[in-house]
Enzyme design. Structure first.
Site, PDB file in Angstrom:
ATOM      1  N   ARG A 145      -4.611  10.354   3.571  1.00  0.00           N
ATOM      2  CA  ARG A 145      -3.596  11.199   4.181  1.00  0.00           C
ATOM      3  C   ARG A 145      -2.510  11.623   3.212  1.00  0.00           C
ATOM      4  O   ARG A 145      -2.025  12.744   3.250  1.00  0.00           O
ATOM      5  CB  ARG A 145      -2.974  10.466   5.383  1.00  0.00           C
ATOM      6  CG  ARG A 145      -1.804  11.186   5.947  1.00  0.00           C
ATOM      7  CD  ARG A 145      -1.235  10.637   7.195  1.00  0.00           C
ATOM      8  NE  ARG A 145       0.031  11.266   7.442  1.00  0.00           N
ATOM      9  CZ  ARG A 145       0.190  12.520   7.865  1.00  0.00           C
ATOM     10  NH1 ARG A 145      -0.881  13.241   8.103  1.00  0.00           N
ATOM     11  NH2 ARG A 145       1.371  13.054   8.033  1.00  0.00           N
ATOM     12  N   LYS A 183       0.844  -1.209   0.000  1.00  0.00           N
ATOM     13  CA  LYS A 183       0.000   0.000   0.000  1.00  0.00           C
ATOM     14  C   LYS A 183       0.874   1.252   0.000  1.00  0.00           C
ATOM     15  O   LYS A 183       0.647   2.186  -0.756  1.00  0.00           O
ATOM     16  CB  LYS A 183      -0.892   0.015   1.237  1.00  0.00           C
ATOM     17  CG  LYS A 183      -1.565   1.354   1.504  1.00  0.00           C
ATOM     18  CD  LYS A 183      -2.437   1.364   2.745  1.00  0.00           C
ATOM     19  CE  LYS A 183      -1.693   1.609   4.006  1.00  0.00           C
ATOM     20  NZ  LYS A 183      -1.367   3.000   4.318  1.00  0.00           N
ATOM     21  N   CYS A 242      -4.959  11.650  12.406  1.00  0.00           N
ATOM     22  CA  CYS A 242      -5.853  10.498  12.242  1.00  0.00           C
ATOM     23  C   CYS A 242      -5.844   9.759  13.579  1.00  0.00           C
ATOM     24  O   CYS A 242      -5.351  10.240  14.582  1.00  0.00           O
ATOM     25  CB  CYS A 242      -5.356   9.610  11.115  1.00  0.00           C
ATOM     26  SG  CYS A 242      -3.837   8.776  11.526  1.00  0.00           S
ATOM     27  N   ARG A 252      -0.022  13.624  13.627  1.00  0.00           N
ATOM     28  CA  ARG A 252       0.660  13.488  12.323  1.00  0.00           C
ATOM     29  C   ARG A 252       0.787  14.838  11.618  1.00  0.00           C
ATOM     30  O   ARG A 252       0.363  15.020  10.492  1.00  0.00           O
ATOM     31  CB  ARG A 252      -0.067  12.470  11.464  1.00  0.00           C
ATOM     32  CG  ARG A 252      -0.092  11.095  12.112  1.00  0.00           C
ATOM     33  CD  ARG A 252      -0.738  10.059  11.255  1.00  0.00           C
ATOM     34  NE  ARG A 252       0.187   9.592  10.221  1.00  0.00           N
ATOM     35  CZ  ARG A 252      -0.123   8.602   9.378  1.00  0.00           C
ATOM     36  NH1 ARG A 252      -1.306   8.044   9.440  1.00  0.00           N
ATOM     37  NH2 ARG A 252       0.734   8.201   8.467  1.00  0.00           N
TER      38      ARG A 252
HETATM   39  C1  EPZ Z   1       4.568   6.413   6.944  1.00  0.00           C
HETATM   40  O1  EPZ Z   1       3.861   7.378   7.710  1.00  0.00           O
HETATM   41  C2  EPZ Z   1       3.597   5.283   6.667  1.00  0.00           C
HETATM   42  N1  EPZ Z   1       2.470   5.784   5.901  1.00  0.00           N
HETATM   43  C3  EPZ Z   1       3.110   4.687   7.996  1.00  0.00           C
HETATM   44  O2  EPZ Z   1       2.228   3.603   7.704  1.00  0.00           O
HETATM   45  C4  EPZ Z   1       4.339   4.152   8.730  1.00  0.00           C
HETATM   46  O3  EPZ Z   1       3.923   3.639   9.991  1.00  0.00           O
HETATM   47  C5  EPZ Z   1       5.348   5.292   8.957  1.00  0.00           C
HETATM   48  O4  EPZ Z   1       5.678   5.909   7.696  1.00  0.00           O
HETATM   49  C6  EPZ Z   1       6.643   4.781   9.554  1.00  0.00           C
HETATM   50  O5  EPZ Z   1       7.278   3.935   8.629  1.00  0.00           O
HETATM   51  C7  EPZ Z   1       2.599   5.922   4.549  1.00  0.00           C
HETATM   52  O6  EPZ Z   1       3.633   5.665   3.963  1.00  0.00           O
HETATM   53  C8  EPZ Z   1       1.371   6.400   3.828  1.00  0.00           C
HETATM   54  P1  EPZ Z   1       6.667   9.587   9.517  1.00  0.00           P
HETATM   55  P2  EPZ Z   1       4.482   8.859   7.891  1.00  0.00           P
HETATM   56  O7  EPZ Z   1       6.573  10.868   8.790  1.00  0.00           O
HETATM   57  O8  EPZ Z   1       5.322   9.205   6.758  1.00  0.00           O
HETATM   58  C9  EPZ Z   1       5.878  12.669  13.078  1.00  0.00           C
HETATM   59  C10 EPZ Z   1       0.109   2.545   7.681  1.00  0.00           C
HETATM   60  O9  EPZ Z   1      -0.658   1.996   8.493  1.00  0.00           O
HETATM   61  N2  EPZ Z   1       6.049  13.750  12.103  1.00  0.00           N
HETATM   62  O10 EPZ Z   1       7.913   8.779   9.402  1.00  0.00           O
HETATM   63  O11 EPZ Z   1       3.363   9.750   8.279  1.00  0.00           O
HETATM   64  C11 EPZ Z   1       4.697  11.781  12.763  1.00  0.00           C
HETATM   65  O12 EPZ Z   1       3.506  12.342  13.294  1.00  0.00           O
HETATM   66  C12 EPZ Z   1       0.843   3.827   8.060  1.00  0.00           C
HETATM   67  O13 EPZ Z   1       0.321   2.129   6.526  1.00  0.00           O
HETATM   68  C13 EPZ Z   1       5.992  15.074  12.560  1.00  0.00           C
HETATM   69  O14 EPZ Z   1       5.792  15.322  13.746  1.00  0.00           O
HETATM   70  O15 EPZ Z   1       5.435   8.634   9.148  1.00  0.00           O
HETATM   71  C14 EPZ Z   1       5.057  10.484  13.439  1.00  0.00           C
HETATM   72  O16 EPZ Z   1       4.709  10.565  14.799  1.00  0.00           O
HETATM   73  C15 EPZ Z   1       0.653   4.143   9.528  1.00  0.00           C
HETATM   74  N3  EPZ Z   1       6.153  16.080  11.662  1.00  0.00           N
HETATM   75  C16 EPZ Z   1       6.578  10.435  13.275  1.00  0.00           C
HETATM   76  O17 EPZ Z   1       6.998  11.783  13.001  1.00  0.00           O
HETATM   77  C17 EPZ Z   1       6.389  15.832  10.323  1.00  0.00           C
HETATM   78  O18 EPZ Z   1       6.527  16.798   9.547  1.00  0.00           O
HETATM   79  C18 EPZ Z   1       7.072   9.553  12.128  1.00  0.00           C
HETATM   80  O19 EPZ Z   1       6.281   9.911  11.034  1.00  0.00           O
HETATM   81  C19 EPZ Z   1       6.446  14.484   9.882  1.00  0.00           C
HETATM   82  C20 EPZ Z   1       6.282  13.469  10.796  1.00  0.00           C
END
Ligand code: EPZ
Length: 440
Positions: free
Chosen positions: A94, A23, A118, A123
């Site tokens: 998202r 996905k 979400c 996020r």
């Molecule tokens: C991606 O989310 C995936 N989603 C997630 O899968 C996955 O769990 C995650 O990466 C970790 O590998 C997709 O690819 C669509 P991050 P992402 O940015 O990119 C915070 C699933 O079920 N953050 O690495 O959103 C964020 O809130 C999903 O398929 C900020 O605060 O993850 C999180 O707590 C769930 N500010 C942490 O960092 C920002 O600007 C890591 O987020 C960006 C992120």
């Protein structure tokens, strides 16, 4: 038709499951396809709700895009005519914020709704916005409309992420891939899904290289596809079936995933005593081989134990003899499934491990006081019984389905459409290995 499953558990699941495309690669390659000059064909794309929603969203931008064969999508980027993303459609998916990249390259300015949080956390995209601005994108958030208004001529320069971000790394790569300048990203995320996106872009003329935790992108004038691109299989789906095999005392073979994508999972599985036979470098047989030992997990960015795997792991640890712990470092609200597992008889408590520097330990933005409910203790072995359950988020959904298949008796799981956001043909696949699951 109800938005629910009926599950009768208590039987070992046995057989072979064909995994679907990932996905979290499908969504990004579809968005990246809008950067191309000519038609793009993507293969091994799963027919799941998130992909269908994204196709509707880009259709709304004028783009001709649809499934043209089983798990094959054809996209004509030349039909992109609008630079304003629809708020309603964007609220359902998202990754809609990643459309900044193709829209800015095509129109030099665009309007994209704030993706918002979400179930698993706020996020925010603050780090991503900081990266875009530092590379030359001007952005203003209009709190009246809820839209980001962005404009860009060229991106250039270097940017260091304060903390790694998976989709943030992908978005900045997509912003830098076209042009005449070079962009270098430091402290870039290293999830394998990102490498699949990079492979897709490089196969069509992009010049992107990874060197340790840096990614260098030399802008090119155009991207053209010479042959269809097949995305990698879903490692999160593999982990779901691996846990199912062991938790139901069964035996399930799955494949076509490079071992390097799941190394940390295999390491923890060996630690707890789950059976795994490497049939090749990309095919695995998972099976129950005796009692399970408790484990202590801390989620982390790749190559660590992935946050998406921890809900499944929690179910497995209810079947281990002893006390296990899971400490969630990536998202700040990823234990919504705990209350549901307790309905099945699971014994789980929230704990507060001592942490030196909470700001650097957690990947989400920590508010001042110590965050609570980031760690749980699971007391096993607890027999699970049937219950009526509710799915709150995608990965929690997989965890509840596994738990209902472990539990004796008939359970009802509400919220099946949430699970079908990320799991293709889940009823057929579970039925094919002896599971009793049906849509109500
Ligand atoms: C991606 O989310 C995936 N989603 C997630 O899968 C996955 O769990 C995650 O990466 C970790 O590998 C997709 O690819 C669509 P991050 P992402 O940015 O990119 C915070 C699933 O079920 N953050 O690495 O959103 C964020 O809130 C999903 O398929 C900020 O605060 O993850 C999180 O707590 C769930 N500010 C942490 O960092 C920002 O600007 C890591 O987020 C960006 C992120």
């Amino acid at each position: 038709m109800e938005d629910a499953y009926r599950v009768v558990g208590g039987k070992p699941l046995k057989g072979e499951v064909k995994l679907s495309g990932a996905k979290n690669v499908a969504l990004k390659t579809i968005i990246a396809a809008l950067l191309f000059k000519n038609q793009v064909v993507l293969k091994n794309i799963p027919v799941i709700n998130d992909v269908v929603e994204l196709i509707h969203l880009i259709n709304g931008l004028g783009v001709k895009a649809s499934f043209t064969d089983t798990n094959t999508i054809t996209i004509d980027p030349s039909t992109l005519t609008s630079n304003k993303v629809d708020m309603l459609h964007a609220s359902k998916i998202r990754v809609s914020f990643m459309l900044f990249a193709p829209l800015l390259h095509r129109f030099k300015e665009c309007f994209v709704p704030n993706p918002g949080g979400c179930r698993i956390g706020a996020r925010p995209i603050d780090r991503i916005i900081a990266g875009m601005r530092s590379l030359g994108v001007s952005l203003a958030y209009n709190s009246q409309t809820g839209f980001y208004e962005a404009s860009m001529n060229k991106v250039r320069g270097e940017f260091t992420f304060e903390k790694t971000t998976h989709t943030g790394t992908e978005l900045l790569v997509m912003l830098a891939v076209l042009g005449t300048n070079t962009v270098v990203l430091h402290n870039a995320a290293s999830e394998p899904e990102i490498d699949d996106l990079i492979e897709f872009l490089n196969a069509s003329g992009a010049q992107i290289t990874r060197n340790g935790d840096s990614v260098t992108i030399h802008g090119v004038s155009e991207l053209t596809q010479n042959e269809p691109f097949a995305i990698t299989n879903d490692r999160n789906e593999l982990v779901t079936y691996a846990v199912l095999a062991i938790a139901t005392k069964g035996d399930i073979t799955v494949g076509d995933i490079p071992r390097s994508h799941i190394d940390e999972f295999l390491k923890m599985l060996e630690k707890t005593g789950g059976g795994c036979e490497l049939l090749s470098d990309t095919r695995f047989r998972f099976f129950y081989k005796g009692h399970l030992s408790p484990t202590n997990i801390e989620t982390a960015p790749h190559p660590g134990f992935m946050t998406d795997w921890q809900p499944n792991w929690a179910v497995l640890m209810t079947q281990a003899t002893g006390e296990s712990t899971i400490h969630e470092r990536i998202f700040e609200n990823r234990f919504v499934y705990v209350a549901e597992l307790e309905k099945l008889g699971a014994k789980i408590e929230y704990i507060s491990p001592e942490i030196e520097n909470i700001e650097s330990f957690y990947h989400f933005s920590v508010n001042k006081e110590k965050p609570d409910e980031q760690a749980i203790k699971i007391i096993g072995l607890t027999p699970l019984h049937n219950a009526v359950l509710r799915i709150h988020d995608l990965r929690a959904g997989a965890c509840l389905l596994i738990a209902a298949l472990v539990a004796d008796g008939e359970s009802i799981i509400k919220g099946s459409t949430i699970l079908e956001r990320g799991y293709e043909n889940i009823v057929e696949k579970i039925t094919s290995i002896g599971g009793d699951v049906s849509k109500l």
